[in-house]
Design an enzyme around this catalytic site. Structure first.
Site, PDB file in Angstrom:
ATOM      1  N   GLY A  12     -11.335  29.564 -33.931  1.00 19.03           N
ATOM      2  CA  GLY A  12     -10.141  29.256 -33.140  1.00 19.03           C
ATOM      3  C   GLY A  12      -9.971  27.760 -32.953  1.00 19.03           C
ATOM      4  N   GLY A  15      -6.925  25.034 -27.546  1.00 19.85           N
ATOM      5  CA  GLY A  15      -7.536  24.009 -26.692  1.00 19.85           C
ATOM      6  C   GLY A  15      -9.040  24.176 -26.578  1.00 19.85           C
ATOM      7  N   ALA A  16      -9.503  25.412 -26.373  1.00 17.64           N
ATOM      8  CA  ALA A  16     -10.939  25.633 -26.181  1.00 17.64           C
ATOM      9  C   ALA A  16     -11.709  25.304 -27.459  1.00 17.64           C
ATOM     10  CB  ALA A  16     -11.188  27.080 -25.757  1.00 17.64           C
ATOM     11  N   GLY A  17     -11.191  25.781 -28.598  1.00 15.01           N
ATOM     12  CA  GLY A  17     -11.891  25.556 -29.862  1.00 15.01           C
ATOM     13  C   GLY A  17     -11.969  24.080 -30.212  1.00 15.01           C
ATOM     14  N   PHE A 116       1.471  24.143  -7.392  1.00 20.39           N
ATOM     15  CA  PHE A 116       1.398  25.378  -8.164  1.00 20.39           C
ATOM     16  C   PHE A 116       0.876  26.478  -7.254  1.00 20.39           C
ATOM     17  CE2 PHE A 116       1.874  26.583 -12.599  1.00 20.39           C
ATOM     18  CZ  PHE A 116       2.535  25.487 -13.111  1.00 20.39           C
ATOM     19  N   GLN A 243      -3.225  39.587 -16.051  1.00 17.40           N
ATOM     20  CA  GLN A 243      -2.258  38.958 -15.149  1.00 17.40           C
ATOM     21  C   GLN A 243      -0.823  39.162 -15.626  1.00 17.40           C
ATOM     22  OE1 GLN A 243      -1.770  34.386 -14.752  1.00 17.40           O
ATOM     23  NE2 GLN A 243      -2.566  35.128 -12.804  1.00 17.40           N
ATOM     24  N   HIS A 245       2.685  37.599 -15.077  1.00 17.64           N
ATOM     25  CA  HIS A 245       3.289  36.385 -14.522  1.00 17.64           C
ATOM     26  C   HIS A 245       4.644  36.756 -13.929  1.00 17.64           C
ATOM     27  CE1 HIS A 245       5.034  32.422 -14.198  1.00 17.64           C
ATOM     28  NE2 HIS A 245       3.929  31.859 -14.612  1.00 17.64           N
ATOM     29  N   LEU A 255       8.329  33.053 -21.076  1.00  9.27           N
ATOM     30  CA  LEU A 255       7.898  32.515 -19.791  1.00  9.27           C
ATOM     31  C   LEU A 255       8.777  31.381 -19.264  1.00  9.27           C
ATOM     32  CD1 LEU A 255       5.426  32.950 -17.871  1.00  9.27           C
ATOM     33  CD2 LEU A 255       4.615  30.778 -18.762  1.00  9.27           C
ATOM     34  N   GLU A 258       5.656  28.566 -13.713  1.00 10.58           N
ATOM     35  CA  GLU A 258       5.576  28.483 -12.258  1.00 10.58           C
ATOM     36  C   GLU A 258       5.915  27.064 -11.773  1.00 10.58           C
ATOM     37  OE1 GLU A 258       2.123  30.708 -10.924  1.00 10.58           O
ATOM     38  OE2 GLU A 258       1.684  29.039  -9.589  1.00 10.58           O
ATOM     39  N   ARG A 289      -0.071  34.648  -8.281  1.00 11.02           N
ATOM     40  CA  ARG A 289       0.823  35.410  -9.148  1.00 11.02           C
ATOM     41  C   ARG A 289       0.785  36.905  -8.911  1.00 11.02           C
ATOM     42  NH1 ARG A 289      -0.401  31.794 -14.539  1.00 11.02           N
ATOM     43  NH2 ARG A 289       0.923  30.079 -13.845  1.00 11.02           N
ATOM     44  N   HIS A 356       0.723  38.204 -19.147  1.00 13.95           N
ATOM     45  CA  HIS A 356       0.554  36.782 -19.396  1.00 13.95           C
ATOM     46  C   HIS A 356      -0.863  36.367 -19.765  1.00 13.95           C
ATOM     47  CE1 HIS A 356       1.505  32.576 -19.085  1.00 13.95           C
ATOM     48  NE2 HIS A 356       0.661  32.384 -18.090  1.00 13.95           N
ATOM     49  N   GLU A 386      -9.615  31.517 -23.160  1.00 15.41           N
ATOM     50  CA  GLU A 386      -9.086  32.796 -22.677  1.00 15.41           C
ATOM     51  C   GLU A 386      -9.888  33.983 -23.208  1.00 15.41           C
ATOM     52  OE1 GLU A 386      -4.832  33.128 -22.641  1.00 15.41           O
ATOM     53  OE2 GLU A 386      -4.905  35.266 -22.177  1.00 15.41           O
ATOM     54  N   ARG A 397      -5.990  34.906 -12.076  1.00 18.43           N
ATOM     55  CA  ARG A 397      -6.136  33.475 -12.328  1.00 18.43           C
ATOM     56  C   ARG A 397      -5.052  32.683 -11.608  1.00 18.43           C
ATOM     57  NH1 ARG A 397      -3.630  29.896 -15.716  1.00 18.43           N
ATOM     58  NH2 ARG A 397      -2.613  31.397 -17.087  1.00 18.43           N
ATOM     59  N   SER A 402      -6.159  27.658 -16.339  1.00 18.98           N
ATOM     60  CA  SER A 402      -6.601  28.012 -17.693  1.00 18.98           C
ATOM     61  C   SER A 402      -6.687  26.785 -18.590  1.00 18.98           C
ATOM     62  CB  SER A 402      -5.673  29.042 -18.334  1.00 18.98           C
ATOM     63  OG  SER A 402      -6.077  29.236 -19.663  1.00 18.98           O
ATOM     64  N   LEU A 403      -5.679  25.920 -18.527  1.00 20.75           N
ATOM     65  CA  LEU A 403      -5.779  24.684 -19.320  1.00 20.75           C
ATOM     66  C   LEU A 403      -7.020  23.907 -18.873  1.00 20.75           C
ATOM     67  CD1 LEU A 403      -2.041  23.544 -19.623  1.00 20.75           C
ATOM     68  CD2 LEU A 403      -3.475  24.645 -21.353  1.00 20.75           C
TER      69      LEU A 403
END
Ligand SMILES: Cc1cc2nc3c(=O)[nH]c(=O)nc-3n(C[C@H](O)[C@H](O)[C@H](O)COP(=O)(O)OP(=O)(O)OC[C@H]3O[C@@H](n4cnc5c(N)ncnc54)[C@H](O)[C@@H]3O)c2cc1C
Length: 591
Positions: A12, A15-17, A116, A243, A245, A255, A258, A289, A356, A386, A397, A402-403
């Site tokens: 992946g 962002g995480a990868g 938020f 979740q 949203h 989406l 928020e 949420r 979401h 995720e 969450r 998450s970011l």
């Protein structure tokens, strides 16, 4: 078949990868294998922000952030992990700033922050400005920044390579020699199989929103990673917690961040009442949420919905200055114009909850190491983002966490994976490791064409999930979903693909992805049936209270492997895992 040898393989390039790759590639020979071109990953669709208690615009600290995360997650959060995330958030944002991310700024030149849902000062006293952002394109900026830095650091990418299986040495159920040893992939352009041997494998393959029909998620979010590890006998955690949203465009699910409510937008029902004042008197539209999504669904149920079918509510931005909207929310207001033909300057926008985010996933500890039961890790296997369940989000969450999660735990997993690789030899791969994957693809290709299409089965799955396992659930609806899924699995056994070719055969890969979706949908419905309480995103109308006596634990899902007792019928066994509680004892949630 081709083989490749690396110290670390990352599945992946979201962002995480990529955050993991930036760390791992400094320390070890690293490859990133991704089914999408990196900058097409869903992280790029993230809009609203990434939170950290920078205290740039008002007083804040990471302890408040930890508390909000725990309370927002309805006390199912592992508090040690939440503390790590809230503490490291500050450096995570500053690292991105140093890498070149163009955050919005305050007049003094500091990184600006906005409100938020669920983020508060002094344990719920009032909303706080904690979300760092780049207009409503924060995820896009994060993804581009990480990619540019990966390119600068000469990270090796294998783009449009689909990972279809993870290689294990030993049996994950026993101690004996179990470890991750690589992945089997399919190259989209050629149809060729590539086996990657690796000392460490990091899963960063994102969520699985496509089990639902109405979702904010990209078409590619089919949960390949979790389904693949489940098939190999590795557990999943908390799959019942999904979740919804609050503000998807009505009827479409696309989406509207928020951030709109963070900037002052208000939800209204058909009487133009600001109904959130009744449900969450302190935080109102900025409650977490799960609370807002249920309130909206309830307004519709009680007949206060809008439109010809009274099946949505309204997001009202008309009291905001157009210049403010343009500066802070340019993309999402454009979505309302493009997809619904609504002008947000002057008309409220029709919205309804949309699937979401997966709170559950592959269980890990705070180093990103994957667990093979409630306690022990699988050497050489990591997960972040995720796809993982650390669990920092518990039952629900908070927006912008998450970011943050992908940056904090992506970094941690990358470091841990490289450090592990420095201590072990390359694993031995037995002959024929690619055969199960080749057989799976061959079966799908070789079957005679039937009337039934992959797209039909997927649509039926998504419809049953929307109808029965969405915002409101009961024993009856969960059982109905499980029966439907069983029937769909039977249909899947005979489905064939039309395209028999080797090059760019997306038809074939969608069929494989559907298999993953069916397996994951089953875990979601099973967990929703098992959990006879309401907590976070999981709401059972027949058990509408949280039950800490019987259910203050994570749910673990184990697939019964072939040959094991109970392998017939439903092949998932449920177990539990304790929640880590450090300083916040569970109490009633009010907002
Ligand atoms: C519309 C939208 C808006 C959002 N806004 C926000 C926000 O404002 N703030 C916030 O905190 N969160 C937000 N989120 C949530 C957040 O963006 C995601 O949870 C997060 O970006 C996930 O990142 P990831 O790196 O884990 O996965 P992704 O970015 O989804 O990346 C997954 C990667 O895995 C690869 N992959 C998947 N399967 C395979 C396979 N079989 N083989 C090879 N590669 C594979 C893909 O190619 C991709 O590169 C939003 C989500 C959506 C959908």
């Amino acid at each position: 078949m081709q083989t490749h040898d690396y110290d670390v393989v990352i599945v992946g390039a979201g962002g995480a990868g990529m955050r993991a790759a930036l760390e791992a590639s400094k320390r070890a020979r690293t490859a990133v294998v991704t089914k999408l071109y990196p900058t097409r990953s869903h992280t790029g669709a993230a809009q609203g922000g990434m939170c950290a208690a920078l205290a740039n615009v008002e007083e804040d600290n990471w302890e408040w952030h930890t508390y909000d995360t725990v309370k927002g997650g309805d006390y199912l959060v592992d508090q040690d992990a939440a503390e790590v995330m809230a503490k490291e958030a500050i450096d995570a944002v500053l690292d991105l700033e140093k890498m070149g991310l163009p955050f919005n700024r305050t007049p003094e030149g500091k990184i600006d922050q906005r409100r938020f849902g669920g983020h508060t000062r002094e344990h719920g006293e009032a909303p706080v400005r904690r979300a760092c952002y780049a207009a409503d394109r924060t995820g896009h900026m994060i993804l581009q920044t990480l990619y540019q830095n990966c390119v600068k650091q000469q990270v090796e990418f294998f783009n449009e390579y689909y990972v279809l299986d993870v290689l294990m040495t030993g049996d994950p159920r026993t101690d004996e020699g179990v470890r991750a040893s690589g992945v089997v992939t399919y190259e989209l352009a050629t149809g060729e199989i590539h086996v990657f041997r690796a000392k460490s494998v990091v899963f960063a393959s994102g969520g699985f929103g496509k089990v639902f029909k109405t979702t904010s998620n990209a078409h590619t979010l089919t949960g390949d990673g979790p389904a693949m590890v489940l098939r190999r006998g590795i557990p999943l955690e908390d799959m019942e917690f999904f979740q919804f949203h609050p503000t998807g465009l009505a009827g479409l699910g696309i989406l509207l961040s928020e951030a709109a409510r963070g900037e002052g937008a208000i939800l209204r029902n058909s009487n133009m009442e600001r109904f959130m004042e009744r449900y969450a008197p302190t935080l109102k539209d900025l409650a977490p949420r799960d609370v807002v999504a249920r309130a909206m669904a309830n307004e519709v149920r009680e007949g206060r919905g809008c439109g010809p079918n009274k099946d949505y509510v309204l997001l009202d931005l008309t009291h905001l200055e157009p210049a403010h909207i343009d500066a802070k929310l340019p993309d999402i207001t454009e979505f309302a114009r493009t997809y619904l033909g609504v002008e947000p300057y002057t008309e409220p926008v029709p919205v309804f909850p949309t699937a979401h985010y997966a709170m559950g996933g592959i269980p890990t500890n705070i180093r990103g190491e994957v667990l093979r039961n409630a306690e022990d890790v699988i050497p050489g296997m990591y997960a972040a983002g995720e796809v993982a369940c650390v669990s920092v989000h518990g039952g629900n969450r908070l927006g912008t966490n998450s970011l943050l999660d992908i940056n904090v735990f992506g970094r941690r997993a990358g470091i841990a994976a490289a450090e592990h690789a420095a201590t072990v030899e390359s694993p031995e791969l037995p002959e024929g490791v690619e055969i199960p994957t080749v057989e799976l693809l061959q079966r799908l290709r070789d079957r005679p064409a039937t009337e039934d299409r992959v797209a039909d089965i997927r649509r039926d799955l998504q419809e049953t999930m929307d109808a029965h396992v969405q915002v409101f659930r009961t024993e009856e609806t969960c059982r109905k979903a499980l029966a439907d899924i069983e029937a769909l699995k039977k249909r899947y056994e005979t489905v064939a693909v039309q395209d028999k070719g080797l090059r760019y055969n997306l038809d074939l890969l969608e069929a494989v992805e559907l298999g993953f979706l069916l397996d994951l949908a089953e875990t979601v419905a099973l967990g929703a049936l098992y959990r006879k309480e309401s907590r976070g995103g999981h709401f059972r109308e027949d058990f509408d209270k949280r039950d800490d006596v019987n259910f203050l634990h994570h749910t673990m899902y184990y697939r019964t492997l072939e040959g094991e007792e109970g392998a017939e019928g439903t092949s998932i066994r449920l177990g539990t895992k304790p929640v880590v509680i450090t300083r916040y004892e569970p109490k009633e949630r009010t907002f």
